[in-house]
Enzyme design. Sequence first.
Site, PDB file in Angstrom:
ATOM      1  CE  LYS A   1      -5.073   0.919   6.234  1.00  0.00           C
ATOM      2  NZ  LYS A   1      -6.399   1.043   5.568  1.00  0.00           N
TER       3      LYS A   1
ATOM      4  CD  GLU B   1       0.334   5.330  12.493  1.00  0.00           C
ATOM      5  OE1 GLU B   1       1.473   4.893  12.745  1.00  0.00           O
ATOM      6  OE2 GLU B   1      -0.200   5.243  11.364  1.00  0.00           O
TER       7      GLU B   1
ATOM      8  CB  SER C   1      -8.732  -0.055  -1.386  1.00  0.00           C
ATOM      9  OG  SER C   1      -9.941   0.480  -0.884  1.00  0.00           O
TER      10      SER C   1
HETATM   11  C1  LIG Z   1      -6.956   2.236   5.048  1.00  0.00           C
HETATM   12  C2  LIG Z   1      -7.814   2.022   3.859  1.00  0.00           C
HETATM   13  C3  LIG Z   1      -7.922   2.993   2.827  1.00  0.00           C
HETATM   14  C4  LIG Z   1      -7.263   4.342   2.880  1.00  0.00           C
HETATM   15  O1  LIG Z   1      -5.888   4.357   2.928  1.00  0.00           O
HETATM   16  P1  LIG Z   1      -4.983   4.783   1.687  1.00  0.00           P
HETATM   17  O2  LIG Z   1      -3.637   4.905   2.279  1.00  0.00           O
HETATM   18  O3  LIG Z   1      -5.514   6.069   1.141  1.00  0.00           O
HETATM   19  O4  LIG Z   1      -5.086   3.693   0.695  1.00  0.00           O
HETATM   20  C5  LIG Z   1      -8.693   2.695   1.718  1.00  0.00           C
HETATM   21  N1  LIG Z   1      -9.364   1.523   1.615  1.00  0.00           N
HETATM   22  C6  LIG Z   1      -9.299   0.585   2.578  1.00  0.00           C
HETATM   23  C7  LIG Z   1     -10.062  -0.681   2.401  1.00  0.00           C
HETATM   24  C8  LIG Z   1      -8.524   0.796   3.737  1.00  0.00           C
HETATM   25  O5  LIG Z   1      -8.470  -0.138   4.682  1.00  0.00           O
END
Ligand SMILES: *Cc1c(COP(=O)(O)O)cnc(C)c1O
Length: 386
Positions: free
Chosen positions: A89, A111, A370
């Site tokens: 993020k 938000e 992610s």
């Molecule tokens: C917020 C988040 C997501 C989901 O958001 P995307 O916009 O689909 O990437 C996925 N993994 C993590 C670790 C997150 O914090």
Amino acid sequence: MSTEQTAGYFGSFGGSFIPPELQEVMDYLAQQFETYKTDLEFVEEFQYYLREYVGRENPLTYAKHLTDKLGGAKIYLKREDLNHTGSHKINNVLGQILLAKRMGAKRIIAETGAGQHGVATATVCAMFDMDCTIYMGAEDTRRQALNVFRMELLGAKVVPVEKGQGRLKDAVDEALGDLVQNYRNTFYLLGSAVGPHPFPTMVKHFQSIISEESKRQILEKEGRLPTAVLACTGGGSNAIGSFAHYIDEPSVRLIGVEPDQAPSLTEGVPAVLHGFKCLVLLDENGEPRKTYSIAAGLDYPGIGPEHSYLKESGRAEYYTVTNEEVLNAFQVLSKTEGIIPALESAHAVAHALKMAPTMSNDDILIVNLSGRGDKDVEQVFHMLQK
Ligand SMILES: *Cc1c(COP(=O)(O)O)cnc(C)c1O
């Protein structure tokens, strides 16, 4: 490298379905983004903070033990979990706050649902000394008290929204109301590859650093492209960033993985949600369906417009995994590689666990991690007790 056709449209998806006063704000934002995204000083500043603050580039780690255990495709992990604040993020909030600064904004609003995007936004606002207001459903502030405290610690003002059901949708409505009134000095920082144009295009641009790096890294390590790239999909930002530099490489399969309890791409139908057209899960009354993912970041009834188009055109494939498979993947990666993944990322890992053994050892999978799982350890502890 883009599947965008006319500004803001991906096939029939995307666009902008908002009141005229908001449309003016979005048109101005689109124009400013187009100006700055190739501005040399802007690009250099973004790269500077990615390196010195976020800690990029992050590794593309060969998961040797997991690969040996499964037998089949070689698995590589793109390590967004190692970024400052623990997920992908930060790439997007950093890009947007640098743009906000160039546009002369004094105030950032955002938000947040579970609080992850709110914390990321509060982080860069602290770093760049910007006034920060985060709208959060009142119900969510009670369930995520620790994230509210994190945002406050970082200097943000968290506004609990009592209207409606006190959830994410109500927080979005409040934030948009604020923007319409204060757009002259305020920048709305959106957290995923969703929303009206230019947000999906802009968020993809800032998240594309993931595949820019992974493509260079896999060519250095293996001398060839991967067989497939896998990522989890909530709104779709980490997935579109992981796919971006492979979209024009037809030999590379692009695979998005979603919760079986929020399967927007598998079961959604075209509809307008939050100001843009995408595949949406609807209930029998034609209202957005309630979703229940164990991973807060994937709990969204829609999906970014470019994913909707990649699905429709067949360029990308999307699959669902069950909570049980996700919990298993969470533990398997922890035990084999010493990496505790975020529950969101564990969706992509879960699908890789199914795919890899069916493939040859000439095949290569890149799984986008992610985020890291520290935030989820307590929740998983309680789920495993049951
Ligand atoms: C917020 C988040 C997501 C989901 O958001 P995307 O916009 O689909 O990437 C996925 N993994 C993590 C670790 C997150 O914090």
